[in-house]
Design an enzyme around this catalytic site. Structure first.
Site, PDB file in Angstrom:
ATOM      1  N   ARG A 139       0.849  -1.186   0.000  1.00  0.00           N
ATOM      2  CA  ARG A 139       0.000   0.000   0.000  1.00  0.00           C
ATOM      3  C   ARG A 139       0.887   1.239   0.000  1.00  0.00           C
ATOM      4  O   ARG A 139       2.092   1.141   0.139  1.00  0.00           O
ATOM      5  CB  ARG A 139      -0.963  -0.009   1.199  1.00  0.00           C
ATOM      6  CG  ARG A 139      -0.335  -0.570   2.435  1.00  0.00           C
ATOM      7  CD  ARG A 139      -0.314   0.229   3.673  1.00  0.00           C
ATOM      8  NE  ARG A 139      -0.282   1.631   3.549  1.00  0.00           N
ATOM      9  CZ  ARG A 139       0.816   2.363   3.672  1.00  0.00           C
ATOM     10  NH1 ARG A 139       2.012   1.815   3.893  1.00  0.00           N
ATOM     11  NH2 ARG A 139       0.773   3.668   3.588  1.00  0.00           N
ATOM     12  N   GLN A 167      -2.272   2.628   9.911  1.00  0.00           N
ATOM     13  CA  GLN A 167      -0.976   2.705   9.216  1.00  0.00           C
ATOM     14  C   GLN A 167       0.041   3.501  10.029  1.00  0.00           C
ATOM     15  O   GLN A 167       1.245   3.255   9.950  1.00  0.00           O
ATOM     16  CB  GLN A 167      -1.153   3.354   7.836  1.00  0.00           C
ATOM     17  CG  GLN A 167      -1.827   2.480   6.802  1.00  0.00           C
ATOM     18  CD  GLN A 167      -3.329   2.659   6.769  1.00  0.00           C
ATOM     19  OE1 GLN A 167      -3.951   3.029   7.758  1.00  0.00           O
ATOM     20  NE2 GLN A 167      -3.936   2.375   5.634  1.00  0.00           N
ATOM     21  N   ASP A 224      -2.143  10.695  -2.370  1.00  0.00           N
ATOM     22  CA  ASP A 224      -2.502   9.604  -3.286  1.00  0.00           C
ATOM     23  C   ASP A 224      -2.825  10.128  -4.682  1.00  0.00           C
ATOM     24  O   ASP A 224      -2.662   9.423  -5.671  1.00  0.00           O
ATOM     25  CB  ASP A 224      -3.670   8.799  -2.725  1.00  0.00           C
ATOM     26  CG  ASP A 224      -3.176   7.954  -1.579  1.00  0.00           C
ATOM     27  OD1 ASP A 224      -3.094   8.466  -0.454  1.00  0.00           O
ATOM     28  OD2 ASP A 224      -2.792   6.788  -1.827  1.00  0.00           O
TER      29      ASP A 224
HETATM   30  O1  MRU Z   1      -4.729   3.092   2.052  1.00  0.00           O
HETATM   31  P1  MRU Z   1      -3.245   3.329   1.976  1.00  0.00           P
HETATM   32  O2  MRU Z   1      -2.509   2.802   3.159  1.00  0.00           O
HETATM   33  O3  MRU Z   1      -2.668   2.862   0.669  1.00  0.00           O
HETATM   34  O4  MRU Z   1      -3.119   4.913   2.009  1.00  0.00           O
HETATM   35  C1  MRU Z   1      -1.830   5.469   1.916  1.00  0.00           C
HETATM   36  C2  MRU Z   1      -1.808   6.932   2.073  1.00  0.00           C
HETATM   37  O5  MRU Z   1      -2.819   7.579   2.155  1.00  0.00           O
HETATM   38  C3  MRU Z   1      -0.469   7.581   2.035  1.00  0.00           C
HETATM   39  O6  MRU Z   1      -0.450   8.711   2.852  1.00  0.00           O
HETATM   40  C4  MRU Z   1      -0.182   8.029   0.587  1.00  0.00           C
HETATM   41  O7  MRU Z   1      -0.282   6.945  -0.285  1.00  0.00           O
HETATM   42  C5  MRU Z   1       1.159   8.620   0.463  1.00  0.00           C
HETATM   43  S1  MRU Z   1       2.373   7.338   0.476  1.00  0.00           S
HETATM   44  C6  MRU Z   1       3.866   7.842   0.185  1.00  0.00           C
END
Ligand code: MRU
Length: 349
Positions: free
Chosen positions: A47, A197, A238
């Site tokens: 992720r 996370q 993202d």
């Molecule tokens: O759902 P996830 O864990 O994939 O979400 C990740 C995030 O929102 C991060 O902050 C984003 O991808 C930036 S990663 C360098």
């Protein structure tokens, strides 16, 4: 040297660190089938926007190896189908689509070459994208570390470290570069409900880097800011629209509003591959809605009555006017982002 990697290519397979199991267990999955890559992305075994991009390219390469034909046209048709399947894994992180566009263009550019050569190109390209991601993140770290000053108390949300990228990290990469430059500071880590996370991954990575941190419940940020105990916020993205509106992990928008209210700088760190120039503003960013079970349960254990309704929007969109700067591999961009991002738009966008 950090003794782990989120994802790598190993001769004819992908190895990826299963982030669902962290921090309790460090288990590497060995994947030979692109369907398993899709599953790993959907279930968040891998992720973070840049890491999802690399996984998509490697998944496409694995899929290409599985295609059994000598006809380049037939190969191309089946490869496009595989890319379409991978593209459906998650909707918000633009890096997924960016990576798949790139490998499809590669195949188109060599359309008449023999199938074994096309497969070789795809495997090489996926590995090159991993390497490029590290270079980009290190540049971003160097460009961005100027915003981190000695003695700061920095707040971050979700996970943006080496785990969320090919290597080094985005927002966490900026903190890492500042630390490597000798600056000393501390980090408030939002736990980042529902999938934690921050609590599970960011603490684990900061611990390995030796950067001091304190884990906080998401709801504590307001009080800490009010008490003057947050100097700066830095987090990832993202997808960033052409006007700078930024989609990131749910809860980011709340932190941005709080930072604005308290006059605290709020920085987004992301590679330019996270910018979606095809969309003008954040209202057009597709926000993933995940199963309510992730809210009603914590690591498989129920925390709500059986049958409780839950809404699980995985991301939110922070309006550009709340963002003090966007840190990229080309420098720290300032508002208005519609102008500062413009030079990085490619001619076809
Ligand atoms: O759902 P996830 O864990 O994939 O979400 C990740 C995030 O929102 C991060 O902050 C984003 O991808 C930036 S990663 C360098």
């Amino acid at each position: 040297m950090i003794p782990y990697c989120s994802i790598c290519w190993d001769i004819d397979k992908i190895k990826l660190l299963d982030q669902r199991k962290l921090p309790q267990e460090e288990i590497y999955l060995e994947i030979r089938d692109y369907h398993e890559v899709i599953e790993a992305i959907k279930t968040l075994a891998i992720r973070g926007a840049p890491a999802i991009g690399v996984a998509a390219a490697m998944g496409a390469a694995l899929g290409a190896l599985e295609i059994n034909t000598d006809d380049p046209r037939e190969f191309q048709r089946r490869f496009l189908d595989i890319c379409r399947e991978i593209a459906a894994a998650r909707p918000t992180a633009i890096n997924l689509f960016w990576a798949l566009d790139r490998v499809q263009l590669l195949v188109q550019a060599h359309a008449d070459e023999p199938v074994p050569a096309l497969k070789d190109y795809l495997v090489i390209e996926a590995q090159a994208m991993l390497k490029e991601d590290e270079t980009t993140n290190r540049r971003m770290g160097q460009a961005g570390q100027v915003v981190i000053k000695e003695g700061m108390q920095v707040l971050t949300h979700c996970n943006t470290g080496a785990l969320a990228t090919g290597a080094y990290g985005t927002a966490l990469g900026v903190l890492r570069a500042a630390w490597e430059a000798g600056k000393r500071f501390t980090v408030w880590v939002d736990e980042t409900r529902p999938l934690l996370q921050g609590a599970r991954l960011t603490t684990w990575e900061l611990g390995k880097l030796g950067i001091p941190y304190t884990l906080i419940p998401d709801g504590a940020a307001a009080t800490l800011m009010h008490q003057g105990r947050v100097s700066l916020v830095i987090l990832g993205a993202d997808r960033i629209a052409a006007n700078g509106d930024t989609a990131n992990k749910i809860g980011t928008y709340s932190v941005a509003v709080l930072a604005y209210h308290h006059g605290i700088p709020f920085y987004v760190a992301a590679p330019l591959s996270t910018v979606d120039f095809a969309i003008h503003d954040g209202s057009q960013i597709p926000v993933e809605e995940r199963s309510g079970d992730e809210v009603t349960h914590l690591r498989g254990e129920p925390v709500a009555p059986a049958g409780a309704q839950a809404l699980n929007l995985a991301f939110d969109v922070t309006p550009n006017e709340l963002i003090s700067g966007i840190i990229t591999e080309k420098g720290v961009l300032k508002p208005p982002y519609i102008s500062s991002l413009k030079p990085f738009r490619s001619p076809q966008e």
